[in-house]
Design a protein around this motif. Structure first.
Motif, PDB file in Angstrom:
ATOM      1  N   THR A  79       0.866  -1.175   0.000  1.00 50.52           N
ATOM      2  CA  THR A  79       0.000   0.000   0.000  1.00 50.52           C
ATOM      3  C   THR A  79       0.901   1.223   0.000  1.00 50.52           C
ATOM      4  O   THR A  79       1.864   1.292   0.755  1.00 50.52           O
ATOM      5  N   ILE A  80       0.595   2.195  -0.857  1.00 52.79           N
ATOM      6  CA  ILE A  80       1.456   3.357  -1.042  1.00 52.79           C
ATOM      7  C   ILE A  80       0.727   4.619  -0.602  1.00 52.79           C
ATOM      8  O   ILE A  80      -0.416   4.847  -0.993  1.00 52.79           O
ATOM      9  N   LEU A  81       1.384   5.409   0.209  1.00 52.39           N
ATOM     10  CA  LEU A  81       0.856   6.713   0.599  1.00 52.39           C
ATOM     11  C   LEU A  81       1.606   7.761  -0.207  1.00 52.39           C
ATOM     12  O   LEU A  81       2.800   7.965  -0.013  1.00 52.39           O
ATOM     13  N   VAL A  82       0.905   8.396  -1.137  1.00 53.58           N
ATOM     14  CA  VAL A  82       1.506   9.428  -1.985  1.00 53.58           C
ATOM     15  C   VAL A  82       1.071  10.776  -1.415  1.00 53.58           C
ATOM     16  O   VAL A  82      -0.120  11.070  -1.330  1.00 53.58           O
ATOM     17  N   THR A  83       2.058  11.574  -1.012  1.00 58.10           N
ATOM     18  CA  THR A  83       1.751  12.883  -0.430  1.00 58.10           C
ATOM     19  C   THR A  83       2.463  13.979  -1.214  1.00 58.10           C
ATOM     20  O   THR A  83       3.402  13.722  -1.962  1.00 58.10           O
ATOM     21  N   ARG A  84       1.982  15.206  -0.992  1.00 56.35           N
ATOM     22  CA  ARG A  84       2.654  16.368  -1.550  1.00 56.35           C
ATOM     23  C   ARG A  84       2.461  17.519  -0.572  1.00 56.35           C
ATOM     24  O   ARG A  84       1.509  17.541   0.213  1.00 56.35           O
ATOM     25  N   GLU A  85       3.358  18.455  -0.648  1.00 55.97           N
ATOM     26  CA  GLU A  85       3.276  19.656   0.180  1.00 55.97           C
ATOM     27  C   GLU A  85       2.417  20.678  -0.548  1.00 55.97           C
ATOM     28  O   GLU A  85       2.674  20.993  -1.706  1.00 55.97           O
ATOM     29  N   ASN A  86       1.381  21.175   0.109  1.00 55.77           N
ATOM     30  CA  ASN A  86       0.553  22.230  -0.457  1.00 55.77           C
ATOM     31  C   ASN A  86       1.265  23.554  -0.193  1.00 55.77           C
ATOM     32  O   ASN A  86       1.416  23.961   0.953  1.00 55.77           O
ATOM     33  N   SER A  87       1.704  24.214  -1.255  1.00 56.96           N
ATOM     34  CA  SER A  87       2.490  25.442  -1.106  1.00 56.96           C
ATOM     35  C   SER A  87       1.686  26.587  -0.500  1.00 56.96           C
ATOM     36  O   SER A  87       2.251  27.498   0.092  1.00 56.96           O
ATOM     37  N   ASN A  88       0.372  26.544  -0.611  1.00 50.18           N
ATOM     38  CA  ASN A  88      -0.467  27.612  -0.053  1.00 50.18           C
ATOM     39  C   ASN A  88      -0.665  27.483   1.455  1.00 50.18           C
ATOM     40  O   ASN A  88      -0.721  28.481   2.169  1.00 50.18           O
ATOM     41  N   SER A  89      -0.782  26.258   1.931  1.00 51.78           N
ATOM     42  CA  SER A  89      -1.101  26.063   3.346  1.00 51.78           C
ATOM     43  C   SER A  89       0.033  25.432   4.146  1.00 51.78           C
ATOM     44  O   SER A  89      -0.083  25.272   5.352  1.00 51.78           O
TER      45      SER A  89
END
Length: 151
Positions: free
Chosen positions: A8-18
């Protein structure tokens, strides 16, 4: 008996606005909201599966694998098995009987009885969209004992 390994893969990203991390979810046509996941194939490592499944399920080509969070082993209850590899389903407990259906790798089946090297099992396909108490079809038949696992 062997075991069926899943990733199972958790794909995340940083939200540049918040400055908050966001988790990638997608809507599977027949299975609701999901995260990327898949089955380990023969001679494949968990890392290779994570990369392959992320690309297949998300369409992403550029991403960084950060870390393995952990490994969990699940042993199924006494009356349940999972299918290790795709197989024919036989009407009697031998390979010369009529093979009228097939099971795909990774499905869960319920134990009915055993005769020699065959186990009679049932697979119920539930309607996952409208009502989980309703199932679309049920298959009961015999499969070779060596294609089933409890892990």
């Amino acid at each position: 008996m062997s075991e069926l390994q899943k990733v199972t893969i958790l794909v995340t990203r940083e939200n540049s606005n918040s400055n908050q991390k966001e988790l990638l979810l997608f809507k599977h046509p027949g299975d609701g909201i999901r995260i990327p996941a898949g089955t380990v194939e023969i001679e494949e490592t968990s890392l290779e599966v994570a990369v392959r499944e992320t690309m297949e399920k998300t369409g992403l080509e550029k991403f960084k694998v950060v870390k393995c969070i952990g490994v969990t082993e699940i042993v199924l209850p006494e009356d349940q098995y999972v299918v290790l590899r795709s197989t024919k389903v036989y009407s009697r407990p031998n390979i010369t009987s009529f093979d009228w259906a097939s099971f795909r790798k990774g499905i869960y089946v319920s134990y009915k009885r055993q005769e020699n090297d065959f186990i009679q099992v049932t697979y119920d396909e539930y309607n996952k969209i409208s009502n989980s108490d309703y199932f679309t079809y049920s298959i009961t038949g015999w499969v070779s004992r060596d294609i089933l696992t409890k892990k």
